[in-house]
Scaffold this motif. Structure first.
Motif, PDB file in Angstrom:
ATOM      1  N   ALA A 166      50.262  41.397  58.582  1.00  0.00           N
ATOM      2  CA  ALA A 166      49.526  42.010  57.596  1.00  0.00           C
ATOM      3  C   ALA A 166      48.290  41.154  57.068  1.00  0.00           C
ATOM      4  CB  ALA A 166      49.722  42.824  56.565  1.00  0.00           C
ATOM      5  N   VAL A 167      47.127  41.111  57.069  1.00  0.00           N
ATOM      6  CA  VAL A 167      46.109  40.741  55.871  1.00  0.00           C
ATOM      7  C   VAL A 167      45.641  40.689  54.589  1.00  0.00           C
ATOM      8  CG1 VAL A 167      44.346  39.296  55.791  1.00  0.00           C
ATOM      9  CG2 VAL A 167      45.645  38.902  58.100  1.00  0.00           C
ATOM     10  N   VAL A 168      45.648  40.456  53.426  1.00  0.00           N
ATOM     11  CA  VAL A 168      45.871  40.817  52.130  1.00  0.00           C
ATOM     12  C   VAL A 168      44.534  39.941  51.862  1.00  0.00           C
ATOM     13  CG1 VAL A 168      46.537  41.813  49.917  1.00  0.00           C
ATOM     14  CG2 VAL A 168      47.649  42.408  51.649  1.00  0.00           C
ATOM     15  N   GLU A 169      43.473  40.427  51.671  1.00  0.00           N
ATOM     16  CA  GLU A 169      42.530  39.167  51.509  1.00  0.00           C
ATOM     17  C   GLU A 169      42.262  39.941  49.929  1.00  0.00           C
ATOM     18  OE1 GLU A 169      39.670  37.723  54.364  1.00  0.00           O
ATOM     19  OE2 GLU A 169      38.382  38.597  52.315  1.00  0.00           O
ATOM     20  N   LEU A 170      42.385  38.769  49.254  1.00  0.00           N
ATOM     21  CA  LEU A 170      41.746  39.108  47.714  1.00  0.00           C
ATOM     22  C   LEU A 170      39.990  38.456  47.600  1.00  0.00           C
ATOM     23  CD1 LEU A 170      44.338  39.411  44.467  1.00  0.00           C
ATOM     24  CD2 LEU A 170      41.647  37.926  44.309  1.00  0.00           C
ATOM     25  N   THR A 171      38.853  38.725  47.066  1.00  0.00           N
ATOM     26  CA  THR A 171      38.101  38.907  46.475  1.00  0.00           C
ATOM     27  C   THR A 171      37.444  38.180  45.082  1.00  0.00           C
ATOM     28  OG1 THR A 171      36.812  38.372  49.375  1.00  0.00           O
ATOM     29  CG2 THR A 171      35.656  38.440  46.779  1.00  0.00           C
ATOM     30  N   LEU A 172      37.660  37.342  44.305  1.00  0.00           N
ATOM     31  CA  LEU A 172      37.128  37.293  42.819  1.00  0.00           C
ATOM     32  C   LEU A 172      35.395  36.438  42.964  1.00  0.00           C
ATOM     33  CD1 LEU A 172      40.937  36.436  41.544  1.00  0.00           C
ATOM     34  CD2 LEU A 172      39.416  39.150  41.678  1.00  0.00           C
ATOM     35  N   PRO A 173      34.738  36.687  42.169  1.00  0.00           N
ATOM     36  CA  PRO A 173      33.663  36.445  41.437  1.00  0.00           C
ATOM     37  C   PRO A 173      34.252  34.928  40.442  1.00  0.00           C
ATOM     38  CG  PRO A 173      33.520  38.659  40.943  1.00  0.00           C
ATOM     39  CD  PRO A 173      34.770  38.469  41.482  1.00  0.00           C
ATOM     40  N   LEU A 174      33.385  33.939  41.549  1.00  0.00           N
ATOM     41  CA  LEU A 174      34.145  33.192  40.421  1.00  0.00           C
ATOM     42  C   LEU A 174      33.053  32.938  39.251  1.00  0.00           C
ATOM     43  CD1 LEU A 174      32.837  30.099  43.338  1.00  0.00           C
ATOM     44  CD2 LEU A 174      35.334  30.622  41.931  1.00  0.00           C
ATOM     45  N   ALA A 175      32.276  33.362  38.788  1.00  0.00           N
ATOM     46  CA  ALA A 175      31.590  33.672  37.468  1.00  0.00           C
ATOM     47  C   ALA A 175      32.820  34.251  36.387  1.00  0.00           C
ATOM     48  CB  ALA A 175      30.587  34.634  37.211  1.00  0.00           C
ATOM     49  N   SER A 176      33.317  34.903  36.970  1.00  0.00           N
ATOM     50  CA  SER A 176      34.765  36.064  36.072  1.00  0.00           C
ATOM     51  C   SER A 176      35.832  35.176  36.090  1.00  0.00           C
ATOM     52  CB  SER A 176      35.328  37.071  37.066  1.00  0.00           C
ATOM     53  OG  SER A 176      35.882  36.636  37.799  1.00  0.00           O
ATOM     54  N   ILE A 177      35.702  33.922  36.439  1.00  0.00           N
ATOM     55  CA  ILE A 177      36.904  32.837  36.477  1.00  0.00           C
ATOM     56  C   ILE A 177      36.494  31.081  36.009  1.00  0.00           C
ATOM     57  CG2 ILE A 177      38.981  33.982  37.450  1.00  0.00           C
ATOM     58  CD1 ILE A 177      38.635  31.922  39.496  1.00  0.00           C
TER      59      ILE A 177
END
Length: 449
Positions: free
Chosen positions: A430-441
């Motif tokens: 399986a693959v779990v892909e996590l996407t976060l906006p750079l603006a939030s960090i």
């Protein structure tokens, strides 16, 4: 000849204040879209009215007060131009503004009927379309007001109107021009109502689905709050026994009986290491609850944070083969707190449980987003689990209370404006892909969860 401007509602949005004052953000966007549709349909109605006037005067040779009817159309055109300029800049639509826009359509229809025979005009039944629009789109009082106003207008047309110079010959049946006009009016009313009502019902179903999703999200967030309170309380209670165990292990390590046996000394050292890890977990829980034990969020870089995180995770996990790729450019600043760290650890831990022999962790930047991808060679996700991915207690491990790790991951990512997607690999696993906006960090905002 009449003017008809049916309110064509976009299938995805219905203005909340007119139906159920629930979600202001959704309602504002929906109201603006509906006003734009009303403006566009008024343009269609004006063009259709001009074509109708030309057709009946040139083909049927029916005399109409062209100058007066053109003045009404000119006013509608001017109103539509002003509406377009206003609603192009202003996005919020109030209830009185939409009610007034519908009144303009009723007034235009009334005036055009006044100049074309009044109530004897077969197209007078298009008032029913205006009433139906009001019944669907307005609140109860507004809908009754539109119905009452149209009734007054129709009554007034029965008393005062300019006579229509055409052969009133209903005895000819289907060959009668009047009967043909009534049939055409019925076809217009029926077709537009079916088209309009079906789209409105579709919009209501979509809106109900959105509200159901928002309610589910609120329930999940309340669940997280309860879990946080329980975890914080447990962390406080665990502080004392952990400190006691630390003192006891320190005393044991200094005992001559243990110092004479290297195996026992090594086991005590391992117990101290695991105890230190337990203290670190307790500190992380209290840090997430806002009650730090001395640690705090640190300014760092995305690349450095991920490198450190992977190093710490690998030191406490006996994974046989671990592939790590960090394609983030050096020097990209960020502020991470323990919540983000624990979120990534949860994804790695779930993959490790499914595939202890092989694991891959990839990090890359996609424009303004941070993309983290964890792959494994385990059995993969069941279709039912994928359909409920991120829901509490949705787990294939078959044990009570499992499935909370990915539930927390999904909700933390959503709080940060990101997303989590899971899928099965064609080659297995399986693959779990996590996407976060750079603006939030970024270094200016930090992470607020």
């Amino acid at each position: 000849m009449p003017l008809s401007s049916p309110l064509n509602v976009p299938p995805r949005d219905v203005p909340g204040p007119l139906i159920a004052p629930t979600e202001t953000a959704v309602d504002s966007a929906a109201g603006h879209k509906i006003m734009q549709q009303l403006i566009h349909l008024r343009w269609i109605a004006v063009v259709g009215q001009i074509a109708t006037i030309v057709f009946v005067t040139q083909v049927f040779r029916i005399r109409l007060p062209i100058a007066e009817m053109c003045m009404v159309l000119a006013v509608l055109i001017a109103f539509n131009v002003g509406s377009h300029l206003r609603w192009h800049e202003k996005r919020e639509v109030s209830y009185p503004e939409l009610f007034f826009a519908l009144l303009v359509d009723v007034a235009g229809l009334t005036l055009l009927l006044y100049f074309s025979g009044g109530i004897v005009n077969p197209f007078a039944f298009l008032f029913l379309l205006q009433v139906s629009i009001g019944a669907v789109m307005l609140r109860r009082r507004g809908a009754w007001a539109i119905a009452g106003i149209t009734l007054l207008c129709l009554s007034g047309l029965a008393i005062h109107s300019l006579p229509l110079q055409w052969p009133f010959d209903p005895e000819r049946g289907i060959e009668s021009l009047y009967i043909q006009g009534m049939l055409l009016c019925f076809a217009l009313n029926g077709g537009l109502l079916v088209y309009f009502i079906t789209r409105i019902m579709s919009s209501l179903r979509d809106r109900d689905a959105q509200l159901a999703e928002l309610r589910q999200r609120a329930v999940e967030e309340e669940h997280i709050v309860r879990m946080g309170l329980l975890a914080s309380g447990a962390a406080h209670e665990l502080g004392t026994p952990l400190a006691t165990l630390s003192v006891i292990l320190g005393d044991w390590k200094r005992l001559p009986e243990i110092r004479k046996h290297p195996d026992l000394l090594e086991e005590v050292g391992e117990m101290q290491t695991q105890l230190a890890r337990c203290k670190s977990i307790v500190s992380a829980i209290l840090l997430s609850a806002g009650e730090t034990r001395g640690e705090s969020s640190k300014r760092t870089t995305v690349r450095g944070f991920l490198d450190t995180l992977v190093e710490e995770w690998r030191a406490s996990r006996q994974v046989e083969a671990f592939e790590y790729t960090n394609a983030i450019e050096p020097g990209l600043p960020a502020v991470f707190d323990e919540t983000v760290r624990q979120m990534i650890w949860n994804v790695l831990d779930n993959a490790f449980e499914a595939s202890p022999a092989w694991l891959r962790f990839e990090a890359q930047r996609d424009d303004s987003r941070l993309v983290l991808r964890v792959s494994d060679r385990g059995p993969g996700f069941d279709p039912d689990i994928l359909a409920q991915f991120g829901k509490p207690y949705a787990s294939s491990k078959g044990q009570p209370g499992r499935g909370l790790g990915l539930f927390l991951v999904v909700n933390v990512a959503r709080t940060l404006g990101g997303s989590v997607v899971a899928r099965n690999r064609e080659e297995g696993g399986a693959v779990v892909e996590l996407t976060l906006p750079l603006a939030s960090i970024d270094s200016g905002s930090g992470v607020q969860v």
